[in-house]
Design a protein around this motif. Sequence first.
Motif, PDB file in Angstrom:
ATOM      1  N   GLY A  75     -30.244  33.023  34.777  1.00 31.43           N
ATOM      2  CA  GLY A  75     -30.477  33.690  33.504  1.00 31.43           C
ATOM      3  C   GLY A  75     -30.097  35.156  33.511  1.00 31.43           C
ATOM      4  O   GLY A  75     -30.076  35.806  32.454  1.00 31.43           O
ATOM      5  N   GLU A  76     -29.766  35.693  34.686  1.00 28.79           N
ATOM      6  CA  GLU A  76     -29.396  37.098  34.823  1.00 28.79           C
ATOM      7  C   GLU A  76     -27.877  37.268  34.740  1.00 28.79           C
ATOM      8  O   GLU A  76     -27.122  36.352  35.044  1.00 28.79           O
ATOM      9  CB  GLU A  76     -29.898  37.658  36.154  1.00 28.79           C
ATOM     10  N   PRO A  77     -27.403  38.463  34.358  1.00 31.92           N
ATOM     11  CA  PRO A  77     -25.957  38.719  34.337  1.00 31.92           C
ATOM     12  C   PRO A  77     -25.387  38.742  35.749  1.00 31.92           C
ATOM     13  O   PRO A  77     -26.061  39.168  36.693  1.00 31.92           O
ATOM     14  CB  PRO A  77     -25.842  40.088  33.655  1.00 31.92           C
ATOM     15  N   SER A  81     -21.432  39.090  38.074  1.00 30.24           N
ATOM     16  CA  SER A  81     -19.990  39.333  38.103  1.00 30.24           C
ATOM     17  C   SER A  81     -19.464  38.877  39.446  1.00 30.24           C
ATOM     18  O   SER A  81     -20.003  39.245  40.497  1.00 30.24           O
ATOM     19  CB  SER A  81     -19.695  40.822  37.894  1.00 30.24           C
ATOM     20  N   ARG A 122     -17.337  37.454  34.506  1.00 27.92           N
ATOM     21  CA  ARG A 122     -18.551  38.216  34.239  1.00 27.92           C
ATOM     22  C   ARG A 122     -19.314  37.495  33.134  1.00 27.92           C
ATOM     23  O   ARG A 122     -18.764  37.243  32.062  1.00 27.92           O
ATOM     24  CB  ARG A 122     -18.224  39.638  33.811  1.00 27.92           C
ATOM     25  N   GLY A 123     -20.531  37.125  33.405  1.00 29.88           N
ATOM     26  CA  GLY A 123     -21.301  36.386  32.416  1.00 29.88           C
ATOM     27  C   GLY A 123     -22.741  36.221  32.846  1.00 29.88           C
ATOM     28  O   GLY A 123     -23.293  37.078  33.538  1.00 29.88           O
ATOM     29  N   THR A 124     -23.341  35.102  32.484  1.00 35.22           N
ATOM     30  CA  THR A 124     -24.743  34.812  32.801  1.00 35.22           C
ATOM     31  C   THR A 124     -24.826  33.654  33.786  1.00 35.22           C
ATOM     32  O   THR A 124     -24.158  32.632  33.608  1.00 35.22           O
ATOM     33  CB  THR A 124     -25.514  34.432  31.520  1.00 35.22           C
ATOM     34  N   LEU A 125     -25.622  33.814  34.817  1.00 36.60           N
ATOM     35  CA  LEU A 125     -25.801  32.752  35.804  1.00 36.60           C
ATOM     36  C   LEU A 125     -26.673  31.650  35.199  1.00 36.60           C
ATOM     37  O   LEU A 125     -27.845  31.866  34.912  1.00 36.60           O
ATOM     38  CB  LEU A 125     -26.448  33.322  37.064  1.00 36.60           C
ATOM     39  N   LEU A 126     -26.083  30.472  35.000  1.00 35.92           N
ATOM     40  CA  LEU A 126     -26.803  29.361  34.384  1.00 35.92           C
ATOM     41  C   LEU A 126     -27.515  28.472  35.390  1.00 35.92           C
ATOM     42  O   LEU A 126     -28.584  27.940  35.129  1.00 35.92           O
ATOM     43  CB  LEU A 126     -25.843  28.489  33.566  1.00 35.92           C
ATOM     44  N   VAL A 146     -21.541  29.698  35.830  1.00 35.00           N
ATOM     45  CA  VAL A 146     -21.600  30.970  35.117  1.00 35.00           C
ATOM     46  C   VAL A 146     -21.139  30.763  33.686  1.00 35.00           C
ATOM     47  O   VAL A 146     -20.067  30.199  33.435  1.00 35.00           O
ATOM     48  CB  VAL A 146     -20.705  32.035  35.800  1.00 35.00           C
ATOM     49  N   ASP A 147     -21.967  31.189  32.747  1.00 28.45           N
ATOM     50  CA  ASP A 147     -21.613  31.109  31.332  1.00 28.45           C
ATOM     51  C   ASP A 147     -20.858  32.369  30.927  1.00 28.45           C
ATOM     52  O   ASP A 147     -21.371  33.477  31.054  1.00 28.45           O
ATOM     53  CB  ASP A 147     -22.877  30.974  30.480  1.00 28.45           C
TER      54      ASP A 147
END
Length: 204
Positions: free
Chosen positions: A42-44, A46, A6-10, A19-20
Amino acid sequence: MIGRLRGTLLDKQPPWLVVDVAGVGYELEASMTTLVALPGVGEPVSLYTHLTVREDAHLLYGFAREQERSLFRALIRVNGIGPKLALAILSGMDETAFIRCVMEDDVKSLTRLPGVGKKTAERLIVEMRDRFPHWEHATEGGGLPGIATGQGETLRQDPLADAEAALVSLGYKPAEATRMLSGLDEGLSTEAMIKAALTKRLAG
């Protein structure tokens, strides 16, 4: 074992994404079904994940739904089906469509997928049929839950070229990938082009 991120799509460059998670960038490979479900860069995000450990690499695969990961894991246990072919299968059809092909002995539809010849399709049907009883509820009432198409743009500047490259990476020949993409709306995102091309190919 890494089971979920679960993080931020880079970044999103089919079939790859990054994914960060707390400052660490995880590179994953995903099916087109999952890629079109992702939000914008740039969006979250999972994802369910599957880690394959080889002598020369640790490979991480991402899935929008747990059912898709379960099918991926079942596919790679079939003789002759590796992760790349499993992702190609999942890119061409979702879990519901694949289960239907197996249950209805639909060899023809399976052979439209890249890398799946008649013998492989027949082996898939035989070996996968007994693995689906516990999934029967998933196909009741019209199929599995739908996925929303992400609206964000990738960092690449040529969606058509990116879509063609992604189809080739899935196992289609360059000329075939070009035919699959011909006539599509050039204003579509890369992921939408790929999904439309795969749909057209399977309808074939």
